[in-house]
Design a protein around this motif. Structure first.
Motif, PDB file in Angstrom:
ATOM      1  N   PHE A 199      38.595  47.343  29.999  1.00  0.00           N
ATOM      2  CA  PHE A 199      38.051  47.951  31.216  1.00  0.00           C
ATOM      3  C   PHE A 199      37.013  49.008  30.883  1.00  0.00           C
ATOM      4  N   SER A 256      32.386  47.263  46.182  1.00  0.00           N
ATOM      5  CA  SER A 256      32.928  46.804  44.900  1.00  0.00           C
ATOM      6  C   SER A 256      34.298  46.165  45.045  1.00  0.00           C
ATOM      7  N   GLY A 257      35.184  46.777  45.846  1.00  0.00           N
ATOM      8  CA  GLY A 257      36.526  46.229  46.013  1.00  0.00           C
ATOM      9  C   GLY A 257      36.518  44.868  46.680  1.00  0.00           C
ATOM     10  N   ARG A 283      40.463  40.097  33.688  1.00  0.00           N
ATOM     11  CA  ARG A 283      40.579  40.862  34.945  1.00  0.00           C
ATOM     12  C   ARG A 283      40.055  42.283  34.764  1.00  0.00           C
ATOM     13  N   SER A 342      36.781  44.056  36.676  1.00  0.00           N
ATOM     14  CA  SER A 342      36.917  45.324  37.373  1.00  0.00           C
ATOM     15  C   SER A 342      35.990  46.382  36.779  1.00  0.00           C
ATOM     16  N   LEU A 381      41.912  53.983  38.133  1.00  0.00           N
ATOM     17  CA  LEU A 381      40.834  53.288  37.434  1.00  0.00           C
ATOM     18  C   LEU A 381      39.529  54.074  37.525  1.00  0.00           C
ATOM     19  N   PHE A 419      35.155  42.296  44.229  1.00  0.00           N
ATOM     20  CA  PHE A 419      36.186  41.926  43.249  1.00  0.00           C
ATOM     21  C   PHE A 419      37.154  40.913  43.857  1.00  0.00           C
ATOM     22  N   LEU A 478      44.260  52.379  42.180  1.00  0.00           N
ATOM     23  CA  LEU A 478      42.807  52.225  42.172  1.00  0.00           C
ATOM     24  C   LEU A 478      42.122  53.546  41.837  1.00  0.00           C
TER      25      LEU A 478
END
Length: 296
Positions: free
Chosen positions: A193, A166-167, A229, A233, A264, A170, A261
């Protein structure tokens, strides 16, 4: 006999080292001499440039290293150990060939899983640090990052794990796709988000269509970059949570990583009714290196 030793976290881009006395840090240093820019014969000089002042005057100083230094393209390959197994026991470390007899370098192996095929290198040391401090833990460790790991821990062993890109996805979308024009900000919209996480959990197959709406929304409606953004995410983390549901649903979850991170992921999991605990990634790396040094 001296209890001084050196802990090393050697990634693709960076080299970090700590002078240790037992579990206590005496000094630290870092450089950009990551694995990605070094040939095998350049690892020892790169390490010496950083730690030579810490070496014992008599005899070899123990050095315990983790990360990509043990990859096939690293100093010496530290073959993967198959799960289920303890995350980073000292007995499985690989000794690196050195020319300077003041160094005794041991490298922690990564871990592998046969089905579904998966590997980790570096994260096992963070997991070892957490397990050393929490030997009775039975649950899930999530290590958010470029390649996020979800690991099931039971009886001090990693039973299974899964990796999610995922990172990296992104970063690729935000930096190289048409959406790079829509997410150019460090700002973040928390409400957007969480809404995006919920959308992806319920309909992860709609991501490709939703993603282009960010570009269209910025052109037609002036969609704020921080909202775009945050949605990008949230959709990616939501898809990850949908796929990793068997790991976190009804389980105690600990997040290990950088605070931003991990925060989140904590918000996304809290919205699903969980109360995840967070642990600092650097602290767990050091604790894992110390556990390996002691042969735990």
């Amino acid at each position: 006999m001296s209890d001084d030793w050196i802990a090393v976290d050697w990634g693709t881009s960076h080299l970090r080292a700590w002078a240790m006395t037992g579990p206590e840090i005496r000094a630290s240093a870092h450089s950009d001499d990551g694995m990605g820019r070094l040939s095998p014969e350049a690892f020892e000089p790169a390490l010496l440039a950083l730690v030579e002042a810490w070496l014992r005057p008599d005899g070899a100083t123990p050095v315990v290293a983790c990360g990509m230094v043990g990859a096939r393209q690293g100093w010496v390959e530290a073959p993967y150990r198959a799960v289920p197994c303890a995350p980073a026991g000292g007995n499985g470390m690989i000794r690196a060939l050195v020319h300077d007899d003041r160094l005794d370098v041991r490298i922690i192996p990564g871990l592998s899983q046969a089905s579904p095929a998966d590997v980790m290198r570096g994260e096992e040391t963070q997991i070892a640090g957490f397990v050393a401090a929490n030997p009775d833990f039975d649950g899930i460790l999530c290590l958010p990052g470029t390649h996020t790991k979800w690991a099931h821990i039971s009886a001090k062993e990693i039973v299974s794990f899964r990796t999610f890109m995922s990172g990296e996805i992104f970063a690729l979308i935000a930096g190289q796709s048409v959406l790079r024009h829509s997410v150019t900000t460090d700002g973040f919209d928390d409400d957007a988000f969480l809404e995006a996480v919920s959308e992806s959990l319920s309909r992860p197959e709609s991501f490709a269509a939703r993603a282009f709406c960010l570009r269209a929304g910025s052109l037609l409606d002036g969609l704020a970059a921080e909202t775009a953004r945050a949605r990008l995410s949230g959709w990616l983390i939501g898809m990850e949570l949908a796929a990793a549901r068997a790991y976190w649903l009804g389980q105690p979850v600990v997040l290990i990583g950088a605070p931003a991170l991990s925060g989140l992921y904590a918000k996304a999991l809290q919205a699903q009714g969980l109360t995840p605990v967070t642990a600092d990634g650097d602290a767990m790396t050091l604790a894992g290196l110390a556990a390996a040094h002691l042969g735990v």
